[in-house]
Design an enzyme around this catalytic site. Sequence first.
Site, PDB file in Angstrom:
ATOM      1  N   ARG A   1       0.823  -1.212   0.000  1.00 45.88           N
ATOM      2  CA  ARG A   1       0.000   0.000   0.000  1.00 45.88           C
ATOM      3  C   ARG A   1       0.856   1.260   0.000  1.00 45.88           C
ATOM      4  O   ARG A   1       0.509   2.258  -0.641  1.00 45.88           O
ATOM      5  CB  ARG A   1      -0.949  -0.021   1.199  1.00 45.88           C
TER       6      ARG A   1
ATOM      7  N   ASP B   1     -15.347   8.783  11.132  1.00 42.14           N
ATOM      8  CA  ASP B   1     -14.310   7.847  10.707  1.00 42.14           C
ATOM      9  C   ASP B   1     -12.968   8.543  10.843  1.00 42.14           C
ATOM     10  O   ASP B   1     -12.881   9.780  10.755  1.00 42.14           O
ATOM     11  CB  ASP B   1     -14.523   7.400   9.253  1.00 42.14           C
TER      12      ASP B   1
END
Length: 279
Positions: free
Chosen positions: A32, A142
């Site tokens: 990633r 979030d």
Amino acid sequence: MTDSEFEFIRTLVYERSRISLGSDKRELVGARLAKRLRYLPVSSIGGYCRLLRSPEGEEEFVHLIDVISTHHTAFFRENDHFEFVRSTVVPELLGRFRAERWPRLQAWSAACSTGEEPYSLAMVLAESLGRSAWPWQIHATDISHRVVEQARAGVYPQGSLEAVPPTRRQAFFQRGIGAEAGNFRVSAALRSKVDFRQLNLLGAPPHFSEPFHLILCRNVMIYFDHATQEELVERLTRHLVPGGYLLVGHAESLTGIRHGLEPLQPAVYRRPAAASIAA
């Protein structure tokens, strides 16, 4: 990625977000980060670590969390939770509404990702409370700024609405046309019922004006170690009204975690009605 580079990344992420990256996540993190490097003027993980240590590191850390966070979600994921809200939570709370003089039903989607969870809950509440005099609001948070912005926009490709029945699509979504063909947008009326904001659940205590009757914090604790799980559950409990409900993911359990909640069924807990809200 060298051992020292992975250890630096892992320690930084844990200290700042409490997400625990085990050694088995090293390959995933490396893959990633390699994608993230394509957008930066650094060409190696070592250079990226130096960037995180620099004055510009604070801004980049936001992107690091976006990169390593998993945001798998779907409309009506673990649907029995939403059925439980419809069949049990709403009727029970409605019975207490006038007696306890609540101004509104307050719900919190504590790890909302791209918004499918809070919008699913909003559809259920709109259907269940549409004819009642009880106002309601959902707060959705979030840790990722990126997914919060995506959730706030409320635009989804047709394929992600497979679990949304046609009647709900018609009632709560607008079909895109022209450049937006193939996409659906949550209706303005439903979007107005969900307040999105970025929040680190283990950071500074969030400031909410009222306690919650229902909190969904699902498929989040699996990323934390035991001590962090206990701290998170304690924080969430403090934000529940006496008799309020906490729903966690089906892959999660509070077994072995110190808490003062009553287990009702797998992944469903309730704060005892006799408890008082902590200051």
